[in-house]
Write an enzyme that holds these catalytic residues in place. Structure first.
Site, PDB file in Angstrom:
ATOM      1  N   GLU A 228     -14.806 -29.835 -36.379  1.00  0.00           N
ATOM      2  CA  GLU A 228     -15.187 -28.518 -36.554  1.00  0.00           C
ATOM      3  C   GLU A 228     -14.327 -27.786 -37.352  1.00  0.00           C
ATOM      4  OE1 GLU A 228     -15.611 -24.794 -36.724  1.00  0.00           O
ATOM      5  OE2 GLU A 228     -15.283 -24.845 -34.546  1.00  0.00           O
ATOM      6  N   CYS A 262     -13.937 -19.232 -37.624  1.00  0.00           N
ATOM      7  CA  CYS A 262     -14.608 -20.202 -38.520  1.00  0.00           C
ATOM      8  C   CYS A 262     -16.228 -19.476 -39.008  1.00  0.00           C
ATOM      9  CB  CYS A 262     -15.003 -21.661 -38.057  1.00  0.00           C
ATOM     10  SG  CYS A 262     -13.285 -22.108 -37.387  1.00  0.00           S
TER      11      CYS A 262
END
Length: 456
Positions: A228, A262
């Site tokens: 990720e 993110c």
């Protein structure tokens, strides 16, 4: 090498920990492997009881744990407390649902019977980031421990007290040594760890560079990995959107956690005639936010995670402005002690500029005005990243159609991207691969074993 807590509010060192020796790491891997041989045979109900105790301890110690987040990486204290709650909810979610997720999955065939059985595979090594120091760990620890695996975590070097606290909570909950193991290590030692045959899977949340390094190590050793990585999420406001709702969501989506997520709404893309109205209201919401100590509840703008982070953002913004972009708001360091940077809005950003191509991991919104929906989609997809995104429109059918054309792993309609236990989380392109959370998260590091029963 010392692993240090440096308070970004004043850049002062608080505490340090010594990196583990090679011998210490070997002992911990051996213990984890020994524990795994027992843990994989433990009933799911017993595994769930452990995670429920872990969740209860997070809530019991919420104030203390939240203060550690704020001390080590500068998150506003209310947001730190919310993270602790979210972390507890992840452990509870898997404790309550893993048994159903791991049930045998029958396969319809004409001759005999067949089904898929999920079985654990061993030690999973997780490399985790500082921006959500408890919740990011929970997302990999909870599903894997419920699946019968054991976890070793190399946490970010700037949150060592949070890292130690997680292991302490597992121990207090009654976990046997080796179910959850904290490793005080430098990143340079991960590739060597990946060679150990007892470690069977690797998971990383972090930068593209770190992800590429871990993927290389995993591939070289024929091990499964989940990544990720970064994101540059588009936040599209169509001309039929509820402007007030979009503005409110954009402020939270871009400036929550000081933009250090993110899935932060990094690229604001507004269509046609509503663009100017949106920008003005967006600017109004951000102007005049109270700067101060993140431990104080009235503070609305705290420091970034470190002085290095603040300096990097300063350079990215300066380079973008030198290339011709305009500063609508902010655009510089705050003149005070600590790793502070002003909430910032940039416009007139063109291909070739730093802000157009790079992820800016902080309180900087890139604003784009486009003529129509087609142009919005093209701009949203003109990125090497593909993590999340948002579409705002009062016409849900239209919003879904636009969402289906955005090249990301997640799209939220009429809200900013958010993490929750029951929704799969992950991206595409250079934002990584694999999924965390939901049922999909528990399927990443298990053996999906086919069992076929012949009727002949």
């Amino acid at each position: 090498m010392a692993i240090k807590t440096i308070n970004p509010y004043n850049n002062k060192e608080i505490k340090s920990f010594e990196e583990f020796s090679v011998e210490t790491v070997e002992k911990k891997i051996a213990q984890a492997d020994k524990t795994y041989q027992k843990w994989k045979t433990v009933a799911i109900k017993e595994r769930a009881e452990l995670l429920m105790k872990v969740a209860a301890l997070y809530r019991k110690r919420k104030e203390e744990l939240a203060r550690l987040i704020t001390l080590e990486m500068g998150k506003l204290i209310a947001q730190s407390e919310a993270e602790v709650e979210m972390c507890a909810s992840v452990y509870e979610y898997y404790a309550k649902n893993a048994a159903d997720f791991l049930e045998d999955k029958p396969i319809e065939i004409k001759d005999g019977k067949a089904f898929v059985r999920y079985t654990p595979i061993g030690i999973i090594l997780a490399v985790e980031p500082w921006n959500y120091p408890y919740n990011q760990v929970a997302r990999v620890a909870a599903p894997n421990i419920m699946a019968g695996n054991v976890i070793m975590v190399k946490h970010a070097s700037n949150v060592p007290q949070c890292a130690a606290a997680i292991e302490e909570i597992f121990r207090e909950a009654g976990a046997e040594d080796g179910i959850y193991t904290n490793l005080f290590l430098s990143s340079s030692r991960i590739a060597k760890l990946a060679e150990d045959p007892r470690i069977v899977g690797l998971s990383l949340t972090g930068s593209e560079k770190a992800g590429a390094s871990l993927a290389e190590a995993a591939g070289k050793n024929l091990k499964k990995s989940v990544l990720e990585l970064g994101g540059s999420d588009p936040f599209i406001i169509l001309e039929d959107a509820d402007i007030e709702k979009a503005v409110k969501s954009a402020v939270k989506g871009r400036f929550g956690n000081m933009g250090q997520a993110c899935t932060s709404s990094k690229r604001i893309i507004a269509v046609g005639k509503i663009a100017d109205e949106f920008l003005e209201k967006f600017k109004e919401k951000i102007t005049g936010l109270k700067v101060g100590d993140p431990m104080e509840r009235e503070t609305e703008v705290g420091p970034l995670s470190s002085e290095d982070a603040a300096q990097k953002i300063e350079k990215q913004v300066n380079d973008t402005v030198k290339s011709g972009a305009k500063v609508v708001l902010g655009g510089k360091r705050i003149d005070r002690e600590g790793a502070f940077y002003e909430p910032t809005i940039l416009t007139d950003i063109k291909p070739g500029m730093v802000a157009y191509h790079e992820e800016i991991f902080g309180p900087v919104a890139s604003f784009y005005k486009v003529k129509d929906e087609k142009e919005a989609i093209a701009l949203a997809n003109d990125s090497t990243f593909g993590l999340g995104g948002s579409v705002f429109s009062e016409n849900i059918e239209r919003a879904v159609e636009v969402a289906s054309q955005i090249e990301t792993g997640m799209i939220f309609i009429n809200e900013h991207v958010a993490s929750r236990p029951d929704l799969p989380f992950g991206g595409t392109k250079r934002s990584g691969y694999g999924r965390e959370l939901s049922e999909l998260g528990i399927e990443e590091f298990v053996n999906k074993k086919l069992i076929r029963i012949s009727n002949k």
